[in-house]
Structures are given as C-alpha cells and as structure tokens.
Write a protein that holds these residues in place. Structure first.
Motif, mmCIF file in Angstrom:
data_model
loop_
_atom_site.group_PDB
_atom_site.id
_atom_site.type_symbol
_atom_site.label_atom_id
_atom_site.label_comp_id
_atom_site.label_asym_id
_atom_site.label_seq_id
_atom_site.Cartn_x
_atom_site.Cartn_y
_atom_site.Cartn_z
ATOM 1 N N GLN A 211 0.844 -1.206 0.000
ATOM 2 C CA GLN A 211 0.000 0.000 0.000
ATOM 3 C C GLN A 211 0.871 1.244 0.000
ATOM 4 O O GLN A 211 1.795 1.383 0.800
ATOM 5 C CB GLN A 211 -0.916 0.003 1.224
ATOM 6 N N ALA A 213 2.129 4.770 0.863
ATOM 7 C CA ALA A 213 1.984 5.630 2.048
ATOM 8 C C ALA A 213 3.263 6.435 2.245
ATOM 9 O O ALA A 213 4.339 6.028 1.793
ATOM 10 C CB ALA A 213 1.690 4.800 3.284
ATOM 11 N N PRO A 267 -0.345 0.088 6.988
ATOM 12 C CA PRO A 267 -1.786 0.239 6.760
ATOM 13 C C PRO A 267 -2.608 0.295 8.044
ATOM 14 O O PRO A 267 -3.575 1.052 8.138
ATOM 15 C CB PRO A 267 -2.128 -1.017 5.944
ATOM 16 N N ASN A 270 -2.092 3.683 9.527
ATOM 17 C CA ASN A 270 -2.813 4.686 8.739
ATOM 18 C C ASN A 270 -4.294 4.682 9.097
ATOM 19 O O ASN A 270 -4.940 5.735 9.171
ATOM 20 C CB ASN A 270 -2.639 4.410 7.245
ATOM 21 N N ALA A 271 -4.849 3.471 9.311
ATOM 22 C CA ALA A 271 -6.261 3.374 9.704
ATOM 23 C C ALA A 271 -6.482 3.988 11.084
ATOM 24 O O ALA A 271 -7.457 4.717 11.307
ATOM 25 C CB ALA A 271 -6.696 1.914 9.699
#
Length: 617
Positions: A211, A213, A267, A270-271
């Motif tokens: 992902q 980022a 990830p 980030n969430a």
C-alpha cells in the motif's frame, strides 16, 4: 544548588539504585519507575531544599525539581551509569510477582512509554517549531520569500526534526523498551527512504501489493514497529549463537520488520491515524467552545496526573493528516492562566518568600514551564489553581471558537504564537489574554493567598500578646483527648492536649523550639518551644513495645526545629496491623502554666489546633 549532593540524596531516598527500574527526566522532573514505591521516602524527598514536590502519576514516581533537573539527572547517571540506559522492566526481582493486567495498568504503561519517547527531544522540537513559526511570520510580513536561500536554510533547520521524526522516535522508543536502538533507527530510515516517499510508485513484496503511504513526520508506525521489535528481538537472540548474534539478529529484524511495516503495520497505523483524526475533527467542529473549555481548563490537571502525554501522538497525527493541529493553540490559555495565577499571588502575598517565588514563576510559566508554578504555588495554595482552571477554560473556549490552528506541535508558550498564524489568530490572542488576566484577577480577589488556614502558609509561632499556636503534627482526624483508649492520656494526668487518628506517615513539629527528648524507639518526642511551651508527641498506645519497629526518628536531642519540621517517620498502617492503637497524642506537659483555646476543626492538616496563653500571675 549542589546537583551531586541532591542526586545522591534522592537516590538514597527512593530506595537506592536497586529499587529503580528506570530513570529519565523531562523539562522539570526526574521520572522513575520503581520496583517498590513503598520503599521511597516521599516526605523526606519532598522536604529537600531544592525539590519542589513529589508526584506519583501514570505509573511513575516523579521528583519535581525545576529548570536544573538536567544537572541532577546527569549527576545521577554519574553515580550509576545504568540509570542512563532508559526504561527497563526486565530487572524486577524474581520474588516480585508481576501485577495482573488491567486497563489502568495498561494505560499507565502507555503513558510512560509515550512520555519517555517524546521527552528527550521535546526541547529541540519546541525550538524547531518556534523557528518554523517565525519563518511563517516573516513570509506573512513580506520580510522574506520562500524561495530565498536564507529561508530555505532556516526552513531545513526548522523542519528537519519533524520530517525525520520517525528516526528520532525510533531511537528514544527503542531506549525505552530496551531493544537495539540502531536497528530501530535503521528501520525508521528505511521508512523515510526517498523511494517510499513517491506515492505514485506501485510496489509489491513477494508478489504481495504494498500500500502506498508516506512515513515522514509520522508517529504511530514507528512506535508500533518498536513494540513488535520488543517481542521479536529476544527470540532471534536466543536462536543465534553469541558469536554471530550481533550481526544475524539485526539482519533478521531488518529483513522481516521493514516489509512487515510496509505490508501490515503501515496500513494499520494509517487506519488508526485516520480514525483518531476523524474523531478529533468531529468533536472539534461539533462543539469547539466546549472542547476548548475542557482542554483549556483541565490541561494542567492532565499534567499533574501525567496523562497529558496521551495527547502527543494525537496532535502529531493531526499535523501529519491535515498539515495543522487545532488542539495545540488551546493549550496556551492553560499555560498562561497558571502564569496569571502566579501574578495574582505575587501581587497579593504578604509573605516575602512566597512573593519572590511567585514573581519568578510568572516568567517561567509564560515561557511554557508550568510545573514549578503548579506544584510550588497554585496547587499548594489550592484556590489559585482553581482560579487558573477557570481562566484557562474560558480562554480555551475563546481560542477554540476562533478556529485558529498550529502549523507545528511543540511546547505551548508565548513563543509558540508565531506557529498559530492562520485565520482566527486575533481572536485567539484575545482568548490568551483573557486566560492570563482572569486568572490573575480571580486569584488576587478570591485566591485566599494570605489565609492563615492555607496549608503551606507560613506557620505562626508566638503572637504579640504571648499567645502560641500549636499546629497539627500529623494529617488525620482530630479527637478530644478524653476519647483516647489510655487512662493516663484521657484523664489529662500528663497535661491537656488533643489526639489525632493519623492519615500520613510523617509527624512534624507543631511549634518552633528545641528537641528536649528524642526516644531511641521513635515512638515519642518532646519539644520545648521558644516561648517555653513544653509539648510531648506520643505516637500510639503501648508502642514502646515495638522497640522501634515501624518508627524512624528524624531529629536528635538538642536540635533546633521550626514549625512543620519533620520529626518522626512512622508506618501507621503497619502499627495498626500489628495490633496497636496508632493514635497520635499532642500533650502540653506544663499545662498548669497556660490557658487553652481548642479549635473546632475535626480534620488535621497543618492547621492550628490549640492556642495557649500564659496565665496571668
């Protein structure tokens, strides 16, 4: 201040280096995690000349010293270099069972971890933040352009610590968790590597998509990685032979944790970041004034309990998610309200020592260091602290309503105002001024600065008319002497006086005078006042049979003492558990020479309990 002497005293009084799991410091406090907090002699530490107070919060034992805390910490490390190695929970003795998991314990551990990770570089980050704010001000005033060489060089100096924040946090967090700091730094450097800064680059690892980022300026990903490293590193250390461990353990950690971070930890973080930012935004936009009222009013309360560090990741996350943080400006009214309360004390106080202390702390608090003000002045006098809470809450509500936000996160002080340059700045300055002025005015008129009942006001000894006030020698519940379960004391055969069921471990002198009797068993002490009043303090009933167990005499015969000087340290709970009555009696043994007036107070807490006046001849 003799930093070496103070460091040795503190080290001895917290139970020695064998009782310390970890030691570090922030702007004003030495922070310890102790194996057994009951071994620490809190009252003795609190009475050291250069110690402001002692606080136990967030799972930490905190000794508040002030701006010279760094010197004392360096002296501590010079005495025992192990104390400079960060936090360690692995040195707990085998016979000391680990406490069961609880929400409170987990939160305390989180706060301790966060505070230990951020405090070492807080000063550098605050300085960089102020420089960044000043650059924004210079551009707004057209004194400088963003393309000029001067601007670019200073901007690099200001932004560097924020851009590479994961690297700095990796080092301090690894030190907290006692893992290889340089492996943590290597992982953080990989995260901020230019390849991963390109959000348009599509990568995969072993055919698994990565992902996209950006990890620069982030907080949560690297903290999570170091926690994972805490579990993996010991496993690899056990697996590899010591001859190759120093090479192959870092190799395995780098090969696993960097891809793991990019695939899973990144990830997830980030969430979490998006969720936290969303919650803050919703609350702030829905009821901004209420948010400001609560945060501006209660921020110093959070500081007292040590939980304010829980907000640091949230504010840094706001900065990373939005490019600004709405919470930081609200903290300034909380800080300035403490400075205002100190000003109110300075203007009102009659005691020269308190006036001088308050005056110096006005300046200190304005520049963001509020602990000396809180613990040395406002919280000690109580009402000024409440006045500061009111001022900070109202000021915070105004600042929140203004909509101003911070472009960097650092130490809230008057110097941080340039970092708030945004829409709403004029109204936010009004809120800051309101917090300062309102706290000062409320403290001046309603702060009870010169009340004789104030706990830490200067105790009185003898008045002009010969009256002598005897202060409570220990905190607790006041009883008439007739209620004591000992006929000798209850009948007043030894003299008039009062009794106190203790709620504290230290007995202090009720008057100024000379120690006339100091029993080696520690269960009793006699003081002859400067004006001739003879006082006997007897700790418990039949406690002479304990032969000194649970007692520690702090003075010796012939010693001069002032009112409130600690005389005896005793474990009143252990005495009661041993089957003895732990009631403390204060007897005037030459009662026949005096007339008495007894206070109606039912609670003893440094207040005057007995007034004695010489009988007319």
């Amino acid at each position: 201040m003799d930093a070496n002497k103070l460091a040795k005293q503190i080290l001895d009084l917290v139970g020695g280096d064998g009782n310390i799991n970890a030691a570090w410091h922030c702007a004003t406090r030495l922070r310890f995690t102790l194996k057994d907090v009951n071994k620490a002699k809190t009252e003795e530490i609190d009475n050291l000349d250069d110690v402001i107070t002692v606080v136990q919060a967030g799972g930490q034992y905190q000794v508040v010293i002030g701006n010279d805390v760094g010197k004392v910490y360096d002296a501590l490390v010079a005495i025992d270099s192990r104390l400079g190695e960060g936090q360690d929970d692995s040195t707990a003795t085998a016979d000391q069972p680990k406490s069961k998991w609880s929400i409170k314990g987990a939160f305390n551990g989180f706060v301790t971890f966060i505070s230990g990770a951020f405090t070492p570089f807080l000063g550098a980050m605050a300085g960089a933040g102020i420089l960044k704010g000043l650059l924004a001000l210079f551009v707004a005033l057209h004194w400088m352009t963003p393309k000029s060489g001067t601007y670019l060089i200073w901007y690099a100096a200001a932004d560097g610590i924020f851009y590479f924040l994961p690297v700095v946090l990796a080092f301090t967090a690894a030190k907290q968790l006692k893992v290889n700091q340089f492996v943590s730094v290597a992982i953080a450097m990989a995260l901020v590597y230019p390849t991963f800064s390109n959000t348009h680059l599509h990568l995969n690892f072993l055919s698994i998509p990565v992902q996209s980022a950006t990890y620069t300026t982030t907080v949560i990903p690297i903290l999570l990685v170091v926690v994972v490293q805490k579990f993996l590193e010991p496993l690899f250390d056990k697996f590899w032979h010591e001859s190759v461990r120093n090479i192959l353990t870092p190799l395995c950690l780098l090969m696993i944790l960097v891809p793991l971070t990019l695939l899973i930890v990144g990830p997830i973080s980030n969430a979490i970041s998006a969720f936290l930012a969303g919650v803050v935004t919703i609350l702030y936009k829905a009821v901004p004034a209420l948010s400001g009222l609560v945060l501006g009013g209660l921020w110093e309360v959070f500081v007292i309990f040590g939980v304010h560090w829980a907000f640091a990741p949230v504010m840094m996350n706001n900065l990373q998610q939005f490019g600004y943080d709405p919470l930081m400006p609200i903290l300034l009214p909380a800080v300035l309200s403490q400075a205002g309360a100190a000003l109110g004390v300075f203007l009102k106080a009659k005691d020269d020592k308190m006036k001088g202390l308050a005056g110096s702390n006005v300046i200190t608090a304005i520049f963001g260091i509020t602990e000396p003000t809180v613990y040395g002045i406002t919280l000690k006098l109580k009402k000024p602290f409440y006045c500061a809470v009111i001022g900070g809450g109202i000021g915070g509500a105004i600042v929140a309503f203004s909509g101003v936000h911070a472009n960097v996160v650092g130490l809230a002080s008057i110097l941080s105002i340039p970092t708030f340059i945004s829409k709403g700045l004029p109204l936010s300055l009004v809120g800051d001024a309101v917090a300062f002025i309102l706290a000062a005015v409320l403290t001046y008129f309603f702060g009870g600065v010169n009340n004789k009942s104030t706990k830490d006001a200067a105790p009185k000894a003898a008045t002009n008319d010969g009256e002598t006030a005897l202060m409570a020698p220990v905190k607790g519940i006041v009883l008439p002497l007739s209620d004591v379960n000992d006929q000798v004391f209850a009948s007043e055969a030894m003299g008039k006086g009062i009794a106190i069921v203790p709620e504290d471990n230290v007995v202090t002198s009720p008057i100024s005078g000379t120690i006339s009797v100091a029993y080696p068993t520690g269960h009793a002490v006699g003081i002859t006042g400067d004006d001739g009043v003879e006082v006997l303090l007897h700790l418990g009933i039949d406690t002479v049979n304990l032969n000194g167990e649970h007692f520690k005499m702090l003075v010796e015969k012939g010693q001069q003492v002032a009112a409130s000087t600690p005389l005896i340290e005793f474990d009143y709970k252990a005495i009661k558990d041993s089957g003895y009555d732990n009631t403390v009696m204060m007897i005037i043994t030459n009662s026949k020479d005096y007339d008495f007036h007894f206070s109606e107070d039912t609670q003893a807490d440094n207040n005057d309990l007995i007034d004695v006046t010489p009988k007319a001849e």
